[in-house]
Write an enzyme that holds these catalytic residues in place. Sequence first.
Site, mmCIF file in Angstrom:
data_model
loop_
_atom_site.group_PDB
_atom_site.id
_atom_site.type_symbol
_atom_site.label_atom_id
_atom_site.label_comp_id
_atom_site.label_asym_id
_atom_site.label_seq_id
_atom_site.Cartn_x
_atom_site.Cartn_y
_atom_site.Cartn_z
ATOM 1 C CG ASP A 37 -1.970 1.052 1.185
ATOM 2 O OD1 ASP A 37 -2.115 1.711 0.137
ATOM 3 O OD2 ASP A 37 -2.666 1.247 2.201
ATOM 4 C CB SER A 190 3.106 -3.958 3.017
ATOM 5 O OG SER A 190 2.105 -3.366 3.792
ATOM 6 C CG MET A 191 -2.318 -4.211 -0.140
ATOM 7 S SD MET A 191 -3.003 -2.627 -0.636
ATOM 8 C CE MET A 191 -4.145 -3.127 -1.913
ATOM 9 C CG ASP A 354 5.450 -4.866 10.800
ATOM 10 O OD1 ASP A 354 4.438 -4.201 11.134
ATOM 11 O OD2 ASP A 354 5.597 -5.300 9.644
ATOM 12 C CG HIS A 386 5.177 -2.314 7.640
ATOM 13 N ND1 HIS A 386 4.709 -3.606 7.581
ATOM 14 C CD2 HIS A 386 4.658 -1.670 6.553
ATOM 15 C CE1 HIS A 386 3.921 -3.737 6.521
ATOM 16 N NE2 HIS A 386 3.883 -2.585 5.880
#
Length: 480
Positions: A37, A190-191, A354, A386
Amino acid sequence: MREVALFSLFLLALACPALCILSRSKYVPPVVLIPGDGGSQMEAKLNKTETVHYICSKLTSDWFDLWLNMELLVPYIIDCWVDNMKLVYDNVTRTTSNAEGVETRIPGFGNSTTVEWLDPSQRRPTGYLFQDIVNALVALGYERGVTVRGAPFDFRKAPNEHSEYFLKLRRLIEETYQYSGHRIMLILHSMGAPMMRYFLKHQPQHWKDKHIETVVSLAGAWGGSVKAVKVYAAGDNLGIYVIAQQKVRDEQRSAPSLAFLLPSSELWGPDDVLLQTDTMNVSTSNLKDMFDALDLPDAYEMYLDTKDLVNNAPAPGVEVHCLHGVGVDTVEKLIYSKKGSFPDNPEVVLGDGDGTVNTRSAELCLKWKDGQKQNIYHKAIKGINHMSILSDKEIIDYIVELASNITDKNIARDERKLKRLTRLQKKKEWAKILRDNKKPTSIAQSEYKDFSFNSVYNLLELQKTGVEDRRKNDVSTLYD
């Protein structure tokens, strides 16, 4: 002459490291990078009849950088950015579109540059993504845009609006596989993880077996994140401290991807309270109460559109390396105990993760161990957050070692193929000798000791009866 030979060997020894990299580069597993994202650059062109502020542009003659452009994320001008970035939802078509007069595009599909840096000016730290990983791969013999490629996408939208993107991604994987002859390593952030979970769910197993070598997930939000609840309620300032989080909240709430990233009922049960006020306790079983309290009917419709896209999806059917951080304070719950504090000023209860993705979401991959024959590898690194996972030395070393091991495997596979081809060629030569009733002269009979006369005569009989040359069949199977 002896001195010349020794000098030649010396020069060859000096050149060996470069030659070894060059030869091994033919066997590296090609990499496709899938960002998360906010992980893709976005360009825009404007032709608007009205704006939210007199300083905002109505018309642009050419494309300009919309994301990420730090010059647009300063006070006052950020209002223009929000108006250009936000989406409009149509509850009839169940899809979103840009605001009127705004056209957007995602540059760089197939290259790696636009997912290495978000900000085209390549300024740290705001525009920093896969660059360290790509640099490490290039040192192994990878080539940008050829054996390491990027697949950016419009991160505002959820998988249900990305059918065209997934078709392009499949073609990119197939094209890269055909060019290199080697299966693909997908690296996700991530996403990008739940996006690929959706993509792989819709690919037949034989396609995955043929084209995908392995998947490396970095800080994968496999089952969503409680931070998405916070973004809906209070917003997020994108890490830019001079901007109030409420300033960008309207844009964030307009994105179906935010609904897609809400905590999954696969991991958070009805007793796991995500948001608490004096009048309601919100869990995955009654998220509508939150949307009603925030007066966000379109956002709730987006949630209905996306909540089951990957919920309880089967195991992906590919090897997965699941790497993520732990031991970093991460939003676990929002509490509004003070009167008038909802929704802007929650008390944030922190848990493990995270800093963005909760540990239970990042570890969802462990559930697949009993659901597929392909291996699932898991590694949690304490204290890594992250975003820093993308430049962490331990993570990069892991990826480099994995790519090197697969390269060795590809080399060994081609050596086996070469041996098979050599054996088949020897069969052909021996059959010709017998057909011509000649004794082996230039070819030592000992070379054929591993072939029986029966197999040679069987080959000749097949040819006599008009059956297709067995050798051709054998060779064709090498590349299936």
